[in-house]
Design an enzyme around this catalytic site. Sequence first.
Site, PDB file in Angstrom:
ATOM      1  N   CYS A 104       0.863  -1.516  -0.225  1.00  0.00           N
ATOM      2  CA  CYS A 104       0.017   0.189   0.144  1.00  0.00           C
ATOM      3  C   CYS A 104       0.719   1.104   0.262  1.00  0.00           C
ATOM      4  CB  CYS A 104      -1.169  -0.118   1.565  1.00  0.00           C
ATOM      5  SG  CYS A 104      -2.748   1.205   0.987  1.00  0.00           S
ATOM      6  N   SER A 105       1.048   2.160   0.759  1.00  0.00           N
ATOM      7  CA  SER A 105       1.312   3.594   0.718  1.00  0.00           C
ATOM      8  C   SER A 105       2.684   3.589   1.127  1.00  0.00           C
ATOM      9  CB  SER A 105       0.629   4.418   1.686  1.00  0.00           C
ATOM     10  OG  SER A 105       0.255   4.267   2.744  1.00  0.00           O
TER      11      SER A 105
END
Length: 318
Positions: A104-105
């Site tokens: 993800c981030s």
Amino acid sequence: MRTVLVVLFDDVQSLDVTGPVEVFAGAERQRPGSYRLLTASPDGAPVRTSSGLTLAADHALDDAPAPHTLLVPGGPGTRHRPDPALLDWLRRHGPRAERLVSVCSGALLLADAGLLEGRRATTHWSLCDRLARDHPGVEVDPDPIFVRDGHLATSAGVTAGIDLALALVEEDLDRDTALTIARHLVVFLRRPGNQAQFSAQLAAQTARREPLREVQRWITEHPGDDLSVESLAARARLSPRHFARAFREETGSTPGRYVDRVRLEHARRLLEDTADGVEEVSRASGYGTPEAMRRAFLKALGTAPAEYRRRFRPAGAR
């Protein structure tokens, strides 16, 4: 034995941590001696996740052993003034890892540490524009659920971290081990890395006007029909030129691209879930011939339909 070190920090997304960890832990249970799982926070203290859970760290980052696989999860803590000490540690230790992974981030942290420069990467769909804007030297691919570039592996949001971890276990050990873990976690070992983060219906916006929304539904329900611009325009009671312009303005996609994605998804589902032959699947999905479907699969997924079925059809599917 491969040491997997998971970086922890305040406001981390708990599923970005626990999803991949459960995959590697499952592999270790099946094949003892395959993985050693460790966690580390900047100072060795427990961290509070974005959902309020508290996770204990095995080590402070500076005291952690050198990992084979360094895994950096995502979460709000990656997006708002990340810890400078964490970024400095990643700059020093990231290049030393045999395999560098983000979920993800977590890709934002790798990029801020300069570890994605000149590399191909992905992240959560909502952050791809930001990653590309803030780090123009990164080749951001917003579509796949995960991307491999040499020893670097980056994944999209949350559950994509499980897909990536399963792919890494299959690479490290074997397919049977990864399949057993997937069944235990009640997920399918069938999502290729270059599968889109969203279906065509989710990737495109829903049209505001009812005639165009009806056309979107029609395409999804009738992928094998005539879906030319002229035919779809007649269904919306618009001229072909007006229809094409309005469809793109309201959905963010041209009619042709939308149809292509719907047909590809339909063909994939048939290959995964049925025993229909390739010729029958190609007709039902609107390709007309197996060769046309083959070209579409190679362009979008990098694999032919028969090979796609062999790799991604769940065991026991009828």
